[in-house]
Design a protein around this motif. Structure first.
Motif: not given
Ligand code: OAD
Length: 255
Positions: A101, A103-104, A106, A118, A122
């Motif tokens: 991902t 995305n940060v 979670g 990640e 994060s």
């Protein structure tokens, strides 16, 4: 659409290993804004000001205020059916599944995904500029200029900013996952940020045949040229639909 979902489910049925690359779009239906708004600003800020090391050096308080606001937003949201469908996909493939991902937030882990890489860091972690310690801080709002409880050094968000390298081990694992998979699912990303987007050609050019690329997005993107199958619509709808097609028995049980 039904035909594309059936082709995608068939590709998954034939796959030994599956990798997924997600971006901001998978969290959009949870209420986390995506990045590339048409005005080029990110929540009213220039990207250079809030997501580069020089921006942080220039005005760390502004950057912390910005990330504290992101943390506060994520604290109010929950995973959506797209995240939950990816949990089911992992249950189906077990340790032959990797979720990469950008995305940060979670939310994949919050939904129950386990094997998550990640690659952009994060929101929930800090990193000390003095002792380099990375700490999980959850979503508590931090001070505007937080310091390390261990060495007193300045803390920064443990996020990969523009002009920075990806974490080496995590990025190597992501490339392996893309290189070994039979299907790469590309969900909710504009596929404009590198090296993340290079996982698509890596998967595509692997071995003698290459993986099947399935794109799930609201609209076609920079990745669409390389996609074999496109599922266009909100991922909170297309991903559960795909899982139902893959596992008709569990779809019937879930009704
Ligand atoms: P973008 O904002 O560039 O793209 C979001 C994508 O999600 C777009 O292609 C949308 O069409 C799609 N989308 C929006 N809502 C959707 C929905 N409900 N279902 C499916 N798709 C939807 O975000 P990313 O590609 O994630 O990096 O951006 C990549 C990186 O650029 C981010 O990780 C971040 C950013 O700068 C860092 O912070 C280092």
């Amino acid at each position: 659409m039904n035909e594309s979902i059936e082709r995608a489910a068939e590709a998954l049925r034939n796959a030994k290993r599956v990798a997924v690359l997600t971006g901001a779009g998978v969290s959009a239906e949870s209420g986390v804004p995506t990045f590339r708004a048409s005005d080029g600003l990110w929540e009213g800020h220039r990207i250079e000001d809030v997501a580069t090391p020089t921006g942080f050096a220039r005005d760390p308080e502004l950057v912390w205020k910005f990330y504290n606001a992101r943390r506060a937003n994520v604290a109010t949201v929950t995973p959506n059916p797209g995240h939950l469908a990816l949990v089911k996909l992992e249950e189906h493939f077990g340790d032959r599944f990797t979720l990469v991902t950008q995305n940060v937030d979670g939310l994949h882990q919050q939904a129950g995904s386990r094997n998550v890489l990640e690659i952009h860091g994060s929101l929930r972690e800090t990193r000390c500029l003095g002792c380099a310690k990375v700490e999980h801080r959850g979503l508590e709002v931090l001070e505007d200029r937080p310091v390390c409880p261990h060495c007193g050094g300045w803390l920064r968000p443990n996020i990969v900013w523009f002009h920075e390298m990806l974490p080496e081990k995590i990025w190597t694992d992501a490339q392996y996952a893309a290189g070994l998979c039979d299907v790469l699912l590309v969900v909710g990303t504009s596929a404009m940020v590198y090296p993340a987007a290079s996982l698509i050609p890596i998967a595509k050019s692997t071995r003698d045949r290459g993986a099947t690329i399935i794109e799930c997005n609201l609209t076609p993107t920079a990745a669409s040229r390389e996609a074999d199958i496109g599922l266009y619509g909100p991922s909170g709808e297309t991903l559960p639909g795909l899982l139902d097609s893959l596992n008709p028995q569990s779809a019937i049980r879930n009704r």
